[in-house]
Write an enzyme that holds these catalytic residues in place. Structure first.
Site, PDB file in Angstrom:
ATOM      1  N   ALA A   1     -55.785  -6.142   3.196  1.00  0.00           N
ATOM      2  CA  ALA A   1     -56.728  -7.010   3.901  1.00  0.00           C
ATOM      3  C   ALA A   1     -57.822  -6.239   4.638  1.00  0.00           C
ATOM      4  CB  ALA A   1     -55.962  -7.934   4.850  1.00  0.00           C
TER       5      ALA A   1
ATOM      6  N   GLN B   1     -47.020  -2.224  -5.808  1.00  0.00           N
ATOM      7  CA  GLN B   1     -47.756  -1.475  -4.787  1.00  0.00           C
ATOM      8  C   GLN B   1     -46.855  -0.509  -4.017  1.00  0.00           C
ATOM      9  OE1 GLN B   1     -47.973  -4.814  -5.267  1.00  0.00           O
ATOM     10  NE2 GLN B   1     -49.983  -5.623  -4.709  1.00  0.00           N
TER      11      GLN B   1
ATOM     12  N   ASN C   1     -48.233 -12.915   3.926  1.00  0.00           N
ATOM     13  CA  ASN C   1     -48.240 -11.520   3.479  1.00  0.00           C
ATOM     14  C   ASN C   1     -47.817 -11.484   2.014  1.00  0.00           C
ATOM     15  OD1 ASN C   1     -48.636  -8.686   4.168  1.00  0.00           O
ATOM     16  ND2 ASN C   1     -46.430  -8.452   3.920  1.00  0.00           N
TER      17      ASN C   1
ATOM     18  N   ASP D   1     -51.804 -10.612   5.804  1.00  0.00           N
ATOM     19  CA  ASP D   1     -53.124 -11.000   5.329  1.00  0.00           C
ATOM     20  C   ASP D   1     -53.710 -12.138   6.155  1.00  0.00           C
ATOM     21  OD1 ASP D   1     -53.869  -9.709   2.426  1.00  0.00           O
ATOM     22  OD2 ASP D   1     -51.718  -9.746   2.792  1.00  0.00           O
TER      23      ASP D   1
ATOM     24  N   ARG E   1     -61.337 -12.888  -3.013  1.00  0.00           N
ATOM     25  CA  ARG E   1     -59.928 -13.059  -2.639  1.00  0.00           C
ATOM     26  C   ARG E   1     -59.869 -14.092  -1.524  1.00  0.00           C
ATOM     27  NH1 ARG E   1     -56.418  -8.741  -3.658  1.00  0.00           N
ATOM     28  NH2 ARG E   1     -54.780 -10.221  -3.159  1.00  0.00           N
TER      29      ARG E   1
END
Length: 357
Positions: A58, A203, A254, A244, A99
């Site tokens: 973010a 990730q 999140n 986020d 996004r």
């Protein structure tokens, strides 16, 4: 204390570089096997990089978008700030659409609009560049502050589990949740670090353990499905994650998989910490039920590393985020301070009615 931390030792990675004419973004889709930077010379290239997850996290998304506005400004011919604001708006809208869940994106773009609105006549390009630099430098300072605050909650000798990537790759540097881990390791509060792989984009496996490796911090990778068993073993005392979006009642959006970690942590007596800058707080959204949850191409679940693992014709559902209710969170840490056992009252006391854009 923050002055215990050797930042040069524990913060080697930089995902965003401004050259003066281009924005260079570390292509996180290629990590850990290739360290390549995308050179973006236009705002639409930045928007595409955000959407494709070449840049992610973010805070980093917001910083990249701010520099995207600078690039858009370089592409228009306008002598006055008012004309520039009109000419730039389509580019800002395209950046904002890249996004939808990360509130830092719209927050950064709102700051760029405000910086432009403060200028009369010429000098507006310089004002936009100063604002983009300020957004990045403030994020780095905030991360270091959050690292010290979050680490102070962790008892020496603890183990921690983190999810997704919340480090330098996701920010201007040092990281949010990973900044707490860096600070905790530097202060010898954290003895063991575990990272979930974070399907489907991995990730944790591709980015988090690689990033910690650059700083000489040992981390153990686990399958996402091993988290509850790890907690039961007693090897972790905290789950530390980023965010986020943080709502007015303390609910947190999140990376998908965060919610189930919070449930497992509560069951096993493991504490749960959310670490994010105050720009992630959205006091205009009352609860997590009102957050738009981004969904990506179901095909991302059909393959690993480009190799298909699922038979043809199988449907898939691919939400990118989930919402953790505030009742499952022990602490929210921002650069403004720590909120323990967050709820609507404590969030109101900390942030008032300030709304994210």
């Amino acid at each position: 204390m923050a002055d215990d931390i050797d930042y040069a030792r524990y913060d080697h990675v930089r995902p965003i570089r401004w050259t003066g004419t281009a924005l260079e973004l570390l292509d996180q889709r290629k990590l850990p096997f290739a360290v390549d930077y995308l050179s973006c010379t236009g705002s639409d290239e930045v928007a595409a990089a955000i959407h494709s997850l070449a840049v992610r996290g973010a805070p980093a998304i917001g910083i990249a978008a701010a520099w995207g506005v600078v690039l858009a400004a370089n592409a228009i011919e306008s002598a006055g700030a008012a004309e520039a604001a009109t000419a730039l708006e389509p580019a800002l809208q395209r950046l904002n659409a890249a996004r939808p869940t990360a509130v830092n994106l719209s927050w950064a773009l709102a700051r760029m609009r405000a910086a432009l609105a403060r200028v009369e006549g010429e000098g507006w390009r310089e004002a936009l560049e100063r604002e983009a630099r300020a957004i990045a430098s403030e994020d780095l300072a905030a991360n270091r502050r959050m690292g010290a605050l979050g680490a102070s909650l962790i008892e020496p000798g603890s183990g921690v589990l983190t999810h997704c990537n919340t480090g330098s790759l996701a920010t201007a540097g040092f990281g949010t949740a990973l900044g707490v881990i860096r600070a905790g390791v530097a202060q010898r509060r954290i003895d063991a670090v575990f990272a979930g792989e974070t399907r489907p984009w991995l990730q944790g496996a591709r980015l988090t353990v690689w990033e910690l490796q650059q700083d000489g911090i040992d981390a153990t990778l686990i399958a996402d499905s091993a988290a509850a068993h790890l907690m039961k073993s007693g090897q972790v005392q905290w789950v530390v994650v980023g965010a986020d979006r943080i709502c007015a009642n303390g609910d947190v959006a999140n990376k998908i998989g965060t919610y189930q970690l919070a449930i497992a942590a509560r069951h096993h007596g493991v504490k749960f910490m959310v670490v994010a800058p105050s720009s992630t707080v959205d006091m205009a959204t009352a609860s997590g039920d009102l957050i738009e949850i981004e969904e990506r191409d179901p095909a991302e679940l059909h393959a690993v590393g480009g190799s298909r693992t699922v038979s043809e014709g199988v449907a898939a559902w691919n939400p990118v985020f989930d919402v953790t209710p505030h009742a499952l969170i022990d602490a929210i840490v921002t650069e403004q301070g720590t909120i323990e056992h967050p709820d609507a009252a404590s969030m109101q006391a900390a942030f008032g009615t300030r709304a994210a854009p």
